[in-house]
Scaffold this motif. Structure first.
Motif, PDB file in Angstrom:
ATOM      1  N   ILE A 118      31.937  45.727  34.048  1.00 53.56           N
ATOM      2  CA  ILE A 118      32.789  44.948  34.881  1.00 53.56           C
ATOM      3  C   ILE A 118      34.154  45.504  35.038  1.00 53.56           C
ATOM      4  O   ILE A 118      34.618  45.616  36.128  1.00 53.56           O
ATOM      5  CB  ILE A 118      33.037  43.354  34.406  1.00 53.56           C
ATOM      6  N   ILE A 119      34.633  46.041  33.943  1.00 50.68           N
ATOM      7  CA  ILE A 119      36.269  46.596  33.933  1.00 50.68           C
ATOM      8  C   ILE A 119      36.012  48.015  34.732  1.00 50.68           C
ATOM      9  O   ILE A 119      36.706  48.433  35.535  1.00 50.68           O
ATOM     10  CB  ILE A 119      36.522  46.854  32.456  1.00 50.68           C
ATOM     11  N   TRP A 120      34.968  48.922  34.037  1.00 52.41           N
ATOM     12  CA  TRP A 120      34.643  50.106  34.859  1.00 52.41           C
ATOM     13  C   TRP A 120      34.652  50.033  36.295  1.00 52.41           C
ATOM     14  O   TRP A 120      34.927  50.728  37.126  1.00 52.41           O
ATOM     15  CB  TRP A 120      33.642  50.736  34.153  1.00 52.41           C
ATOM     16  N   LEU A 121      33.628  49.133  36.757  1.00 49.10           N
ATOM     17  CA  LEU A 121      33.450  49.104  38.190  1.00 49.10           C
ATOM     18  C   LEU A 121      34.479  48.424  39.021  1.00 49.10           C
ATOM     19  O   LEU A 121      34.695  48.617  40.111  1.00 49.10           O
ATOM     20  CB  LEU A 121      32.211  48.124  38.686  1.00 49.10           C
ATOM     21  N   GLY A 122      35.264  47.494  38.597  1.00 51.03           N
ATOM     22  CA  GLY A 122      36.098  46.574  39.219  1.00 51.03           C
ATOM     23  C   GLY A 122      37.613  47.309  39.180  1.00 51.03           C
ATOM     24  O   GLY A 122      38.453  47.281  40.212  1.00 51.03           O
ATOM     25  N   TRP A 123      37.909  48.565  38.174  1.00 47.48           N
ATOM     26  CA  TRP A 123      39.052  49.168  38.070  1.00 47.48           C
ATOM     27  C   TRP A 123      39.469  49.563  39.484  1.00 47.48           C
ATOM     28  O   TRP A 123      40.621  49.364  39.964  1.00 47.48           O
ATOM     29  CB  TRP A 123      39.067  50.142  37.126  1.00 47.48           C
ATOM     30  N   ILE A 152      39.446  39.999  38.022  1.00 49.49           N
ATOM     31  CA  ILE A 152      38.614  40.767  37.881  1.00 49.49           C
ATOM     32  C   ILE A 152      38.488  41.623  36.703  1.00 49.49           C
ATOM     33  O   ILE A 152      37.339  41.944  36.009  1.00 49.49           O
ATOM     34  CB  ILE A 152      38.157  41.643  39.115  1.00 49.49           C
ATOM     35  N   LEU A 153      39.727  42.171  36.320  1.00 46.85           N
ATOM     36  CA  LEU A 153      39.923  42.730  35.037  1.00 46.85           C
ATOM     37  C   LEU A 153      40.452  42.134  34.050  1.00 46.85           C
ATOM     38  O   LEU A 153      39.943  42.220  32.838  1.00 46.85           O
ATOM     39  CB  LEU A 153      40.914  44.051  35.433  1.00 46.85           C
ATOM     40  N   ILE A 154      41.183  41.004  34.352  1.00 42.53           N
ATOM     41  CA  ILE A 154      41.812  40.384  33.038  1.00 42.53           C
ATOM     42  C   ILE A 154      40.424  39.557  32.676  1.00 42.53           C
ATOM     43  O   ILE A 154      40.429  39.136  31.412  1.00 42.53           O
ATOM     44  CB  ILE A 154      42.768  39.141  33.637  1.00 42.53           C
ATOM     45  N   MET A 155      39.407  38.809  33.160  1.00 40.27           N
ATOM     46  CA  MET A 155      38.624  37.909  32.887  1.00 40.27           C
ATOM     47  C   MET A 155      37.666  38.775  31.771  1.00 40.27           C
ATOM     48  O   MET A 155      37.517  38.192  30.737  1.00 40.27           O
ATOM     49  CB  MET A 155      37.604  37.562  34.042  1.00 40.27           C
ATOM     50  N   PRO A 156      37.104  40.134  31.988  1.00 45.74           N
ATOM     51  CA  PRO A 156      36.465  40.694  31.161  1.00 45.74           C
ATOM     52  C   PRO A 156      37.025  41.037  29.900  1.00 45.74           C
ATOM     53  O   PRO A 156      36.406  41.097  28.763  1.00 45.74           O
ATOM     54  CB  PRO A 156      35.645  41.938  31.889  1.00 45.74           C
ATOM     55  N   VAL A 157      38.276  41.269  30.046  1.00 44.10           N
ATOM     56  CA  VAL A 157      39.154  41.777  29.085  1.00 44.10           C
ATOM     57  C   VAL A 157      39.329  40.576  27.872  1.00 44.10           C
ATOM     58  O   VAL A 157      39.249  40.850  26.851  1.00 44.10           O
ATOM     59  CB  VAL A 157      40.634  42.312  29.151  1.00 44.10           C
TER      60      VAL A 157
END
Length: 191
Positions: A118-123, A152-157
């Protein structure tokens, strides 16, 4: 939670897990207040619309923003409280050690890779939104869509941090540190 000294730095890992849990818990407890905000703003939108014939795109969008923030920040909090829905076929029949193994394997093989994906695709998506300072497409809408998309990045972190905390706890439990796992009430990381 008692923290007996153990060789190999296990207590440091448990302290780290406690700190992660505390941060995620604080963020989750803050986010829960948004449910009250959503009710109050929705009530205001309805009263303004039907009693005074006044519409507000910004107020309507703010309900959507609060809803998104509540869920995106609440996901890790819910994981930390063991509140996610499980499709239980065998899990409840397993011993505590068996459940710890399943949770550890699930975290390592499913949760962590999905969060990284998710982080990789959302960045790039979030970066582009920040680059153009994306705003609402609606006239009178809220200006900072890019801040919302940052979730989108905060959630997976946050989910990754809570998953790592859970993995540490399960690993320590499997290694013989019974106090690493929560008591029967399901509350992890009580400081």
């Amino acid at each position: 939670m008692t923290n007996h000294p153990r060789p190999g730095g296990r207590t440091r890992l448990l302290v780290l897990a406690d700190r992660i849990d505390a941060v995620v818990r604080q963020i989750g407890e803050w986010a829960t207040w948004l449910s009250l905000g959503m009710v109050l703003v929705t009530f205001a939108v309805v009263v303004l619309r039907y009693a005074f014939d006044i519409g507000s795109i910004a107020l309507q969008e703010s309900v959507t923003y609060m809803h998104a923030v509540l869920f995106m920040l609440g996901i890790a909090y819910t994981l930390g409280r063991n509140g996610h829905v499980r499709v239980d076929i065998l899990y409840e029949r397993l011993s505590r050690r068996g459940r710890a193994r399943v949770d550890l394997i699930g975290t390592l093989l499913l949760l962590i890779p999905v969060c990284i994906l998710i982080i990789w695709l959302g960045w790039a998506y979030v970066a582009e939104s920040w680059r153009v300072q994306e705003a609402s497409r609606e006239t009178g809408g809220l200006p900072a869509v890019y801040l919302l998309k940052s979730l989108i990045l905060i959630m997976p972190v946050l989910l990754l941090a809570q998953g790592l905390s859970n993995a540490v706890r399960n690993w320590l439990f499997l290694a013989g540190m019974d106090e690493a796992l929560p008591s029967v009430d399901g509350e992890i990381g009580r400081a």
